[in-house]
Design a protein around this motif. Structure first.
Motif, PDB file in Angstrom:
ATOM      1  N   GLY A  10       0.535  -1.323   0.295  1.00 58.31           N
ATOM      2  CA  GLY A  10      -0.388   0.105   0.229  1.00 58.31           C
ATOM      3  C   GLY A  10       0.992   1.512   0.086  1.00 58.31           C
ATOM      4  N   ARG A  11       0.340   2.644  -0.062  1.00 58.28           N
ATOM      5  CA  ARG A  11       1.093   3.788  -0.428  1.00 58.28           C
ATOM      6  C   ARG A  11       1.707   4.079   0.857  1.00 58.28           C
ATOM      7  NH1 ARG A  11      -3.009   7.639  -2.359  1.00 58.28           N
ATOM      8  NH2 ARG A  11      -3.838   7.243   0.006  1.00 58.28           N
ATOM      9  N   ASN A 105      -2.200   4.298  -5.363  1.00 56.80           N
ATOM     10  CA  ASN A 105      -2.951   3.784  -4.720  1.00 56.80           C
ATOM     11  C   ASN A 105      -1.846   2.817  -3.682  1.00 56.80           C
ATOM     12  OD1 ASN A 105      -4.577   5.162  -3.606  1.00 56.80           O
ATOM     13  ND2 ASN A 105      -5.977   4.906  -4.981  1.00 56.80           N
ATOM     14  N   GLY A 154      -7.949  -0.931   0.667  1.00 55.44           N
ATOM     15  CA  GLY A 154      -6.868  -0.590   2.357  1.00 55.44           C
ATOM     16  C   GLY A 154      -7.013  -2.032   2.626  1.00 55.44           C
ATOM     17  N   THR A 155      -7.301  -2.936   2.888  1.00 54.72           N
ATOM     18  CA  THR A 155      -7.027  -3.898   3.161  1.00 54.72           C
ATOM     19  C   THR A 155      -5.770  -4.733   2.386  1.00 54.72           C
ATOM     20  OG1 THR A 155      -9.013  -4.797   3.399  1.00 54.72           O
ATOM     21  CG2 THR A 155      -8.701  -3.782   5.357  1.00 54.72           C
TER      22      THR A 155
ATOM     23  N   CYS B 260      -8.065   8.727  -2.916  1.00 55.81           N
ATOM     24  CA  CYS B 260      -7.923   8.000  -3.174  1.00 55.81           C
ATOM     25  C   CYS B 260      -6.422   9.099  -4.316  1.00 55.81           C
ATOM     26  CB  CYS B 260      -8.744   7.446  -4.439  1.00 55.81           C
ATOM     27  SG  CYS B 260      -7.943   6.651  -5.683  1.00 55.81           S
ATOM     28  N   SER B 264      -5.600  12.441   2.139  1.00 58.36           N
ATOM     29  CA  SER B 264      -6.755  11.961   2.961  1.00 58.36           C
ATOM     30  C   SER B 264      -7.192  11.881   4.054  1.00 58.36           C
ATOM     31  CB  SER B 264      -5.705  10.411   3.674  1.00 58.36           C
ATOM     32  OG  SER B 264      -4.495  10.839   4.021  1.00 58.36           O
TER      33      SER B 264
END
Lengths: 177, 289
Positions: A10-11, A105, A154-155, B260, B264
């Motif tokens: 992830g980011r 992302n 996000g998981t 996205c 955020s």
């Protein structure tokens, strides 16, 4: 030269997907200590289906990727499409070449076995291009797995379709090389 | 060539509006046949109907939840001997009218929050889909190179109706992200511009009419003619209430899209700017940390 591992991070650095494709023996006995590590390896592979020795290389590659991103010199000006997200060759470790691909992302890291002699630059470049296409396709699959409104954002990626797609891409890549 | 119309297919589980997908305009994998240029057509009003029903359903649902919560609280408080009846809702509550008013306000707020959350989900996924075809670059250093960050919003694949702007093919350079680095104002602006142009075009088939910023993290987006508000009756107070309810969803859309793209921590609020003639104008205020 075959695809060894694929990781989606992830980011913020959290791992979303780890998978290895090599068919070597799955022993966790890295240091020859003869410690019984069979149990932990099984639990680990249940959670993250990736051999631990690849995870070490992935960590190194991740760090190198972050350094590259901070330096911000990896961008090819005027590149479009998949080329724009392509960071390229990150590092070489343990006979595995690491490649990075960055999107808004997520970051995608692959480890490919290194078997092309250093002289054969053209062949290496062609292979690099194929890795880039592979990662662009993985990016597409990831986006599609996000389209499912029931996956939490996000998981960890648990979609079977994603799994199957990635396996298909890996097989296609390996069969070409 | 008819433009692809965004349309949701009704979700089987009900409630959650599925993300907008471009009807077969982008082949999902490299192996898809090129005959996927046939677009499906769905009426644009379909989503307005769906949104109206969603709003009503959520209000009903929240009322039901508030009722049950109130009843449960009275059962606990009013009947210690376990005989708290379900029909005993009138007696035993100290000030029923104040309670009900507070509960009503609470239910309204919760409905708005729920709709906004739905919008967040949809916005996030839609933006991910759009960013896929126009590759937005991910986290780099907070300051983009000046050469590449000019607003050349060209798309890599078949540029959409980006109107003005240099028709370059440069991908949009995004910075920030990664270990919560704060994006610098220039890239924030790029992100919001993408939102105003591509994203808004995708959802409403037009761009945001006016964008203002103070270059310190506050943006105001003005839309003179928001499609979903067009049907409101002019010059009525109930129209304002209805509009605020409807606007919760686009607020969520904006927040999801910004998340996205890397912003955020944004707070999005909306304002209903209508006067007697144009009931459909509204503005969104974005505040980024």
């Amino acid at each position: 030269m075959s695809l060894a591992t694929l990781a989606v991070v992830g980011r913020d650095g959290a791992p979303l997907y780890l998978r290895d494709f090599a068919e070597g023996d799955n022993d966790g006995d890295l240091f020859g200590d003869e410690i019984d590590v069979a149990e932990t390896t099984q639990q680990q592979t249940a959670a993250w289906p990736c051999n631990v020795k690849y995870q070490f290389v992935l960590h190194a590659a991740c760090q190198r990727l972050e350094e590259s991103l901070k330096e911000n010199k990896w961008r090819v000006p005027g590149a479009t499409g998949a080329e724009a997200c392509w960071v390229g060759f990150l590092c070489l470790s343990d006979n595995l070449r690491a490649y990075g691909y960055v999107t808004t992302n997520a970051r995608y890291i692959t480890l490919v076995e290194d078997s092309i002699a250093p002289e054969k630059e053209q062949l290496q470049k062609a292979r690099d291009g194929e890795v880039c296409t592979l990662m662009a396709n993985v990016h597409k699959l990831h986006t599609e797995s996000l389209m499912n409104p029931f996956t939490p954002l996000g998981t960890k990626i648990t979609s079977k379709r994603f799994d199957a797609g990635v396996a298909g891409l890996a097989n296609a890549f390996n069969s070409k090389g | 060539m008819a433009a692809p119309v965004t349309s949701p297919a009704p979700s089987a589980a009900g409630g959650l509006p599925p993300p907008h997908t471009r009807a077969s305009s982008a082949p999902p994998s490299a192996a898809a046949p090129p005959a996927a240029t046939e677009h499906e057509h769905v009426a644009e009003c379909a989503y307005e109907y769906l949104l109206a029903e969603i709003l009503q359903w959520i209000e009903r649902d929240e009322k039901r939840i508030a009722e049950e919560a109130r009843r449960a609280a009275q059962e606990v408080g009013g009947g210690g001997d376990g005989k708290g009846g379900g029909g005993d809702s009138q007696s035993g509550s100290d000030s029923p009218s104040a309670d009900e008013a507070a509960a009503a306000v609470m239910a309204a707020e919760r409905s708005a929050a729920r709709i906004e959350r739905m919008g967040y989900d949809v916005g996030y996924r839609l933006c991910e889909r759009l960013a896929q075809h126009r590759p937005l670059l991910g986290p780099g250093s907070p300051s983009p190179e000046t050469g590449a960050s000019d607003p050349a919003m060209g798309g890599a694949s078949g540029g959409a109706a980006s109107g003005g702007g240099a028709p370059g093919n440069n991908p949009i350079i995004m910075g920030g992200g990664g270990h919560n680095t704060v994006m610098d104002p220039k890239t924030q602006l790029e992100a919001v511009k993408f939102l105003c142009k591509e994203f808004w075009t995708e959802v409403f088939r037009k761009q945001i009419d006016k964008l203002q910023t103070n270059h310190r993290g506050v943006f105001v987006l003005k839309d003179q003619e928001l499609k979903w508000l067009r049907r409101l009756p002019p010059d009525e107070e109930s129209a304002r209430v209805g509009a605020i309810r409807i606007l919760a969803f686009p607020c969520g859309l904006i927040r999801g899209a910004l998340a996205c793209l890397g912003l955020s921590g944004a707070v999005v609020s909306c304002d209903f700017l209508a006067d007697g003639r144009t009931m459909a104008s509204c503005s969104f205020n974005i505040k980024v940390k």
